[in-house]
Each structure stands twice: as C-alpha cells, then as structure tokens.
Motif scaffolding. Structure first.
Motif, PDB file in Angstrom:
ATOM      1  N   GLU A 136       0.812  -1.204   0.000  1.00  0.00           N
ATOM      2  CA  GLU A 136       0.000   0.000   0.000  1.00  0.00           C
ATOM      3  C   GLU A 136       0.856   1.270   0.000  1.00  0.00           C
ATOM      4  N   THR A 831      -2.300  -1.895   8.770  1.00  0.00           N
ATOM      5  CA  THR A 831      -3.130  -1.939   7.580  1.00  0.00           C
ATOM      6  C   THR A 831      -4.540  -2.337   7.983  1.00  0.00           C
ATOM      7  N   THR A 833      -8.403  -2.921   6.462  1.00  0.00           N
ATOM      8  CA  THR A 833      -9.210  -3.113   5.259  1.00  0.00           C
ATOM      9  C   THR A 833     -10.679  -3.180   5.652  1.00  0.00           C
ATOM     10  N   THR A 838      -8.838   0.405   1.830  1.00  0.00           N
ATOM     11  CA  THR A 838      -7.633  -0.024   2.545  1.00  0.00           C
ATOM     12  C   THR A 838      -6.898   1.204   3.063  1.00  0.00           C
ATOM     13  N   ASN A 840      -3.492   2.509   5.408  1.00  0.00           N
ATOM     14  CA  ASN A 840      -2.190   2.100   5.952  1.00  0.00           C
ATOM     15  C   ASN A 840      -1.482   3.286   6.585  1.00  0.00           C
ATOM     16  N   ALA A 922      -6.687   3.682  -0.014  1.00  0.00           N
ATOM     17  CA  ALA A 922      -6.927   3.182  -1.365  1.00  0.00           C
ATOM     18  C   ALA A 922      -8.338   2.613  -1.453  1.00  0.00           C
ATOM     19  N   GLN A 936      -7.863   0.192  -8.836  1.00  0.00           N
ATOM     20  CA  GLN A 936      -7.588   0.707  -7.495  1.00  0.00           C
ATOM     21  C   GLN A 936      -7.079   2.143  -7.608  1.00  0.00           C
ATOM     22  N   SER A 938      -5.613   5.409  -5.274  1.00  0.00           N
ATOM     23  CA  SER A 938      -4.973   5.617  -3.971  1.00  0.00           C
ATOM     24  C   SER A 938      -4.403   7.019  -3.862  1.00  0.00           C
ATOM     25  N   SER A 940      -1.603   8.960  -1.025  1.00  0.00           N
ATOM     26  CA  SER A 940      -0.738   8.688   0.122  1.00  0.00           C
ATOM     27  C   SER A 940       0.222   9.841   0.326  1.00  0.00           C
TER      28      SER A 940
END
Length: 987
Positions: A136, A831, A833, A838, A840, A922, A936, A938, A940
């Motif tokens: 992730e 992590t 979910t 998800t 992290n 994500a 997916q 995401s 971050s």
C-alpha cells in the motif's frame, strides 16, 4: 397372468426409478467465482478439484471457473495463504466462494541460502518481508522496504536526493577499514540490491545470525539480504498496469536572516558604512536581496510507471515487467531517471528436468546530482547575483569563500549514467526421489559513464573545465548444487546440501579531463578543446572458489538441528593465506510438539533456538597485500631541476588473511490464537576479530599505513517482533506489526593502539571530529565540552585536567562523547481493510543517536571559510543583542578573543526522532463498475511529519562532505514530504 402383470409393473417401476435417478445425475455445468473474504477481490489461480480425485480446474484472471460434474459432488478449494474449503454442489449452478486468509503462517516457505525451509523448521535468525507489508506504499527502492520493517537492520540515508546514497547495517558495524554493507543475493545469484524495481520482488529474507549467514562464508559477516523475484503462474495472461504521480517539498527550512536583517547585522558588526543607506532601504522594501533557500529549492515531481504480464501453462510459465521512474528533485536542475525490464521464465522440459531463466536490463541517468547546500545556506543575501556586463556570477563579498552556488547550479552540469544487464539460468534435475542436482550460471555487466562540465562564468577568474570517465564491470558466477531431501518413517526429516561455486570479477576504468577550454559551446565533449589535459585508466580483477556443505535435520518437527561448513579461497590474499573456513551450528526445540503440551490450547508454536557460527570478510582491494612503488618528484636539494624517483606506495603484507566474525544467537518464537498473534525475541553477540585494519605508520618512518589482521569490534543487542491481526471479520480486517531493536557497538582492540583519529577539518577550524577508541562505539565524537558563557560573552570550555573553565582549550581537553548510530530503532505498520477500502500508516523511529550539526556552526559563527552569520537566532539571541544575558543562546561575535569550535558538544545534538513515514488510503472499484479491469485508486503521503529535538533539517540524514565522517551534518540534503496519487489496473 395377474402375477406376471404385477412383476412386470414392479420391474417397469424400478427401471423408471433408475432412469430418473441416472437422469438426475447427468453432468451439469457449474460456474463460479472465488474471492478474498476480506477484500472481495477475485483470487487468481485457485485450485478446484473434485474431492478424492485429481479432476479439477483453476480460477482465471477474474477469479472465475467452470467445471462440469454431478450434483452432490464435493469440491475442494485450496489456495496458498488461504484456508482450504469444501463445497457440496447442489441445484444452484452459480457459485460464489469466499476464502479466508490463513492466519497460521508456520508452514510458509522461507528462502535461505541455497535452498528453502518451512518457517516452522527454521533454526537460525531469518527475518522475512512480504509484499503484503508494503504493497500500500509507493516504495521506489529496496532500502525503503527494509527500513523499520526488519529487526536488527538500520537504514540511514546519506543523501535525501533522488537516487541518493543509503547506508545499511545488519546488526551493527563490524569493521573499520573494510566494507560493512550486507551481501545482496537475487534469485540465488550475488548482485542486485537497492535500485531494482520493487514491484518485481516476491519476498525478501534477511539472514542475520551466523547459522544463516555462514552458508555465504567470507561474504556473510555483514548479513545477507536474499531477494526472490516473482514468477509466472499457470493460467490466462494477467496484466497489471500501475501509475503514480508524486509531488515533493522540503518539510523544514532554516530560519535565516532576511536581506534587510543581514544588512543590519553587517553594519552592526563591521561598521555602519558596510551597507549604504540607499541599499538598506532597497533591502527593507524588498527591491533588492536574495532568499537563497527560495532560489535553490523548488517543488519536486516524480512519475513512476509499472507494467507486468504473467501467465503460462502448467509446464511453461512467464513473468515480464517494465518500470520507468522519472524524478525532478526539490533542488533546481536535478533530475533522476530509471528504466528497468525483467523477464522470468520457468519451463518443465521433462518430468525430471526443469529450467529457469531470469533476465534483467536496467538504465539510470542522474543529471546534476550533487548540490552543496552548506554553501547556499551561508551565502550572503545582500549581494548582486552576477556582473551585468560580463555575465559572470559574483562571489560572496562578506561571507562564504566558495563560488556562487546558483551560478554553479545553472552554468555547470553533470550527467551520470548506468547501463546494466544481468542474466542467470538454472537447470534442476530430479535424479531420484528426494535427490536433485542443479547447475546455475550467471553473468552481470555494468557500464557507468560520467560527464562533467564547469563554466568560467561561475566566478571571477574561474577556469572552465570538463571531464569524462567510464567504468566497465563484468561479474560471473557458477553454482553446482546437490540436495537430498527425504522423510524417513514420517518422523525424521533430513535435508543435505553440497555446493561448489566459482565466481569472478573484472573491472576496467578510463578517465580524461581538461581545463581552460578554448570555448564552452560543446560542454564536456572534445577534450582537445582544453589547454591542459590529464588522463588515466585502471584495471582490477578478483576471483573466488568455494565449497560448502549443510545438513538440516528435524525429528517430528520437535527437535531441529542445522550444521554448515564453508571454505572460501580468495585471489585477494597471498599464497598460504587464501583460504578461510567458516563453520556454524544451530539447534531448535519446538516445545508444543512435546507430549506434555498436546492438551494445551494456547500455543500454536513455542520454539527455542540457539546458534553459533563464524563468517568472514575479505572486502579489500584486489592487490592490497602486494607491495607497490609510487612515482615522486623532487628538486635535487634546491637545485631547481626536477627529478623523477620512486617511493613506497604500499607495503607488502603477505600474511594478511580473512577478517572473522564470531556470532552467538538465542531466540524464541511464539504463535498463539491460531496464528493471529506472533512474537519473536532474540539476543545476539557478534565479535569481529583479526580486523582487516589499516595501521598508521609514524611520519618519521615515512607515514602512510599498511594492512594488518589485528583488532576487535563487538556488537551485541536484542530484537523484538510482534505481528497480530486484532480484527478479522467479513468486512473489516486490521493487521499490525511492531518491531524494536537495541544495539550496542564497542571497540575492543585497535591493534594495540588506544585510539585512531582521522584528518583535521581545517576548512572549519576543527580537529578530527570523530574518534575510534577502545571501550567506545564506532562513530564516537571527539569534542570539547562547552560549559557556558563568560561575563564577557566568551565561550567557556571544560579544562579536563582540573575541571575548571577556560576560553582557550587545547587538544588535551578533547573528550569522547555521543554516538552516530542509534541505540534503539522501531517500526510500527498498520493496515486496515474495510470492504473495498484499505488504509495504511507506518511509523519509524530511532533513539539514542547524535548529530554534529556543522551546518548550524557555519551559520552561527565567523570561523573558517564561512566568515559571517546567516542564522537568525545567532544574531537576535546572541550575547551581543539580548538585554538579559541569561537568555543568550550564542556567544559574542564582537570580541575577537572568543573561540568558537565546531568540534564542541555545543553543536552536538540529540538526533532521536519519530517519523510518520507513510499514510495512505486506497479504494478498489468493483469489477462490475470498472468492467474492463480491477481498478484501485490511492492517495498517500510519505515522510509526513517528524518529532525530534534536532535543530537541523532532517535528523535521519547525514552528509559528511569530502571527509567521509559518520553522524555529521554538513548541509545534509533532507528527505522531502511527498504526496503520491496512484492508479492500478489488473486485467
């Protein structure tokens, strides 16, 4: 007649019943999909068989399968890493099957040197990192994967620039004058390392104790990092495409004097006429002046693209990937590019013979990779950037003696390239049941050209110059491996391995340079354009032959033992000392397999381990033990005529041989709650003896140094690792892991000398800064003890002879203090979910390390090559400016008798820190919405925040400049904060 009718009717009824029953069992087509119970993602390659038979199928890229069978049949569903499940078929021909992840990882296979072993059967200290632990996070290098995730491994960035240097230590620094980096082994072949594509990695194992590392003998003393790349799996082609865009900025800037404040300080300390009233007004209104941090720094942008395709049949499988990384740094004009391509092929040629082929090609280009942050932090903001008539960049008239940092950045340029290829092929033949023979050959080639150009415009009187250099390296390796793996009477498991290995290296280098160019139009091309030309070249070769044997034995999974012996012969040592022998032994006891533990329901594993072994180090130059002469010029005692002669270049040391590390390890592995909670604790001690040490020669005997086998270094520590799954429901899952390592390094002996110091930092008016002294750790600082300010604002230092205070300390007042390496390192990864989401977050910490902040010294003093202050506190909070002298943070700058030493603990700072290294979220778009693929999205952030008392830009990074020091900040390039946006498609 009626009886016949009755019998006939009964027979007809039975036949109809049989036919209807047979019709009911006519083969039907069942369609299904297999998903991960937690994430809902389809699982590719799941085995689906009819129970009790070998008939079956596997799921495709969408997790779907089709099977024709009868109602009532039981399907067995199995997939590596997941709990097996059985499904009885009914009338419903559309199936949706969810598999739960198997929490008990004790049967997980772990890669060790020249083989594999079940995790439950490990006897040595091996830490594993799976892709699940970092998938992730948008990691770009192997070092980012290791940092904070592996106990006993310290990762220090020596440069936060893209593609910058990294220092990795496994269980401490084991040597002084030889290399301390771990050995990297990729797919069984020595090589690979930090800059491979992380998306190609299937798993990483770090071998730490001697039982694990002794299998690599002379190269295992610093730990071994085993990297296993991905393989293709049977099934339809699986295509993965990923794109990440990152935006980077500096987290912390120094609070420097503005142009107007700097002008005020100049007039205050150097007289009111230094800066005119007219210029003062221009600086006040912002019409003139330079903000050097704003000028030299920018927003960095990175692009990272990855694509892979894998699949194949049962006997022929493939994995192909490509990666392109493009980074512009947060310093102007710096760019870094990296391209890689990998092809992994696995073929079953016959029932007994298998072939594996792995090819990797890589290219990198770093443009303007070197920047002197120390200079622009100390350059005067009250100056004109360049001469308007000549276009030449001006030098600092008040402070730094270096040439203009912006001019150097704009007019000068450098390009460093690397072209690499590596390939290895492995044949494995099953001789008889349990006995295999494998032959592996590999070849790696690298070509690294570097080009540099410096312009005469960078400073008045500067000469233009250019240089080209190129190095070529070829490494080859051949491994023959015979392994016997057999169970006897179900209770006894024996694995015996014998290996013969050859490897060699050949390197060539060529360089040419010139200065005072006739023109600058062609930059670093055409050396004939230079009036002064120099050239050089070099050659180096080495080889090693090795033989090893290892026996692993397990009784009922209860008692385990491993014994290893390796012999290495190196061309680097002289005749009679070429061979080194490295044994190890390890024992383990899995207590839960004892009869008295059969009825307990707490422990899934309770294993005690102990090991001892010896590993070596031969990391010296290829011809280091040979005596050489070097050419010297002399003027024949003042005659004015120059003569050529020869002097001792290096002394012959034929008795020098292997450096050896003796390591002891004790550990315990605990698993409870069906594998949902796992704990490991270890204690170790590493004693490196017969150090390969450069012993100094007194100047009256000619000076220099020579190799000896003498000296000892000790590293000891403890490691803890905790992994848990606190929550595991259908829609919500939380996985967390925490690790902590404590390390103490100590110099035991230095070939009879009490201490060793390096060269003086004369450009800063300092002594050797660091010292290696018996009883202290490597990376200790050699400093004066600052006490306070005198009544006149002078710095006071401790006089070691009687404890009194003095303003004029001598070298006798220097003391050993602090340490560059941390005592404790921590990592905490989480992590969570929830359905298709998800989350992290990953924390990393280091406690107990110190940094000598030479940047702060240069910006706050008027000593050495930086002759004036630029740090705001050094002006406003100096003795000269504060009314209440108890609030002064810096000494007087007006009194010429004041002594300001960079090698003082006044500039030695606690560099402990806690960092949020990554936070990400994500969302996986369901296939029914995305339709064409699993999608997916995401977002971050990396290096989000830092908790520290360190006053510099980044406590994690060191930069020792040209002096090669450890734990010194000389304008260290900080790690930026980066926001990353990602998209991933799985077709």
């Amino acid at each position: 007649m009626n009886n016949v009718k009755i019998v006939f009717s009964c027979l007809l009824l039975c036949m109809l019943t049989f036919v209807s029953s047979t019709w009911a069992q006519v083969t039907q087509t069942y369609n299904g999909v297999v998903m991960d119970a937690a994430s809902g993602e389809p699982l590719i390659g799941v085995n689906i068989t009819q129970k009790g038979t070998t008939t079956g199928t596997i799921t495709d890229v969408d997790g779907k399968f089709t099977i024709r069978t009868n109602e009532g049949v039981v399907l067995s569903i199995s997939y590596i890493g997941y709990e097996a499940q059985e499904v009885r078929l009914g009338k419903d021909t559309e199936l949706r099957i969810s598999l739960n992840e198997d929490q008990n990882q004790l049967d997980e296979v772990v890669v060790i040197g020249y083989g594999v072993v079940k995790k439950s059967d490990l006897t040595g200290s091996v830490s594993s990192v799976s892709t699940k632990q970092y998938k992730e996070q948008p990691v770009k290098r192997v070092s980012e994967i290791l940092q904070g995730r592996v106990t006993g491994v310290q990762v220090t960035n020596t440069d936060g620039m893209p593609g910058g240097g990294v220092k990795i230590r496994v269980r401490g620094t084991t040597s002084i004058n030889t290399g301390c980096e771990p050995l990297y082994v990729t797919d069984g072949v020595i090589g690979g390392g930090l800059d491979m594509n992380p998306d190609d990695i299937a798993s990483i194992e770090v071998l730490k104790d001697a039982s694990a590392t002794a299998i690599y003998g002379s190269r295992g003393a610093n730990g071994v990092i085993l990297i296993t790349t991905k393989k293709g799996t049977e099934g339809k082609p699986r295509i993965s495409v990923e794109a990440n865009i990152g935006i980077s900025n500096i987290i912390k800037k120094y609070d420097l004097l503005s142009p107007y404040e700097y002008a005020q300080a100049l007039n205050y300390y150097r007289g009111g006429a230094t800066i005119s009233d007219e210029d003062m007004e221009a600086y006040r209104t912002g019409q003139k002046g330079i903000d050097w941090q704003e000028k030299m720094l920018q927003t960095g942008v990175s692009q990272n693209y990855k694509v892979s395709i894998s699949g194949g049949s049962k006997k022929n499988r493939y994995y192909i990937s490509a990666n392109f990384l493009d980074q512009s740094a947060m310093t102007i004009t710096t760019k870094n590019q990296r391209s890689q391509m990998r092809i992994n092929l696995d073929n079953e040629l016959t029932d007994r013979l298998a072939m594996s082929t792995k090819l990797n090609m890589n290219y990198s280009h770093l443009h303007n990779g070197d920047i002197d942050m120390m200079t622009f932090l100390n350059y005067s903001p009250t100056m004109e950037m360049r001469d308007p008539e000549t276009g030449i960049y001006n030098k600092d008239p008040y402070n730094a003696v270096d040439s203009n940092p912006y001019g150097r950045r704009i007019e000068n340029y450098s390009d460093s390239y690397n072209y690499g290829f590596s390939g290895n092929m492995n044949f494995t033949y099953k001789i008889i049941d349990g006995l295999t023979f494998s032959a592996q050959g590999s070849l790696s080639y690298s070509h690294s050209p570097n080009y540099n150009f410096s312009s005469a415009l960078t400073a008045p009187g500067a000469l233009s110059a250019m240089s080209n250099s190129s190095s070529h390296g070829v490494t080859w390796q051949n491994i023959e491996n015979v392994t016997y793996d057999k169970f006897f009477n179900k209770d006894h498991h024996l694995t015996a391995t014998a290996v013969f290995e050859l490897n060699g290296y050949e390197g060539k280098s060529l360089s040419i340079g010139g200065s005072d160019l006739n023109n600058e139009f062609v930059g670093y091309w055409n050396v004939n354009n230079a009036k002064n030309i120099t050239a050089g070249n070099g050659y180096s070769a080495s080889s090693m032959v090795s033989a090893l044997g290892r026996v692993m034995y397990s009784y009922k999974g209860r008692y385990m033992a491993t014994a290893t012996l390796r012999a290495d012969g190196s061309s680097k040592f002289s005749k009679g000392n070429k061979w080194g022998y490295f044994p190890s032994v390890a024992l383990a006891w899995n207590v839960v397999e004892e009869r008295f533990m059969k009825n307990q329901k707490i422990f899934d594993q309770l294993k005690l381990r102990a090991s001892f072994g010896v590993s070596g180090n031969s990391d010296i130059g290829s011809y280091s033990t040979l005596g050489t002469l070097s050419e010297k010029n002399y003027d024949s005692w003042g005659s004015g005529q120059i003569w050529n002669g020869y002097w001792s270049g290096s002394l012959s040391t034929p008795d020098v041989t292997w450096e050896s590390t003796y390591q002891y390890n004790v550990g315990v592995d605990v698993s409870v709650l069906s594998g949902r909670l796992n704990f490991t604790a270890e204690w170790f001690r590493k004693d490196t003896k017969d150090l390969l040490l450069r012993k100094p020669i007194p100047s009256y005997n000619g000076g220099g140094s020579f190799w000896v086998n003498n000296g000892e270094i000790r590293n000891r520590g403890v490691e803890f690792n905790l992994a848990a799954t606190p929550v595991a429901t259908k829609n919500l899952r939380w996985e967390t892991s925490f690790n902590a390592s404590w390390l103490h390094n100590e110099v035991i002996d230095l070939a009879g000398d009490p201490f060793i110091v390096g060269e003086n930092l004369t450009g800063f008016g300092a002594g050797p800064i660091e010292i290696k002294k018996v009883g202290h750790p490597i990376g200790s600082f050699y400093v004066y003890e600052w006490q306070n300010f005198s009544k006149d604002g002078l710095n006071l230092y401790k006089h070691q002879a009687d404890g009194s205070f003095t303003t004029t300390p001598t070298s006798d007042d220097l003391v050993v203090k602090g340490q560059a390496e941390p005592s404790w390192t921590f990592g905490w990864n989480n992590t969570v979910t929830w359905k298709n989401w998800t989350f992290n977050c990953f924390f990393n910490a280091a406690l107990g390390s110190d940094r000598l902040n030479m940047s702060r010294f240069a910006m706050s003093s008027m000593v050495g090559k930086y002759k004036f202050i630029t740090l705001a506190d050094a002006y406003y909070k100096s003795w000269d400016m504060v009314e209440n002298k108890t609030e002064a943070l810096y000494s007087t700058h007006k009194n010429s008798e004041n002594k300001d030493f960079p090698d003082s603990d006044f500039y030695l700072e606690d560099a402990s820190y806690i960092k949020l290294k990554n936070i990400s979220i994500a969302y996986t778009v369901p296939r029914k919405w995305a339709r064409i693929a699993d999608l997916q999205l995401s977002v971050s952030a990396q290096n989000v925040f830092t908790l520290t008392h360190y006053s510099g830009m980044d406590p994690e990074v060191i930069n020792a400049g040209p002096y090669g020091l450890n734990g010194v900040d000389m304008g260290a390039y900080p790690i930026p904060r980066t926001f990353t946006f990602g998209l991933k498609l799985n077709f």
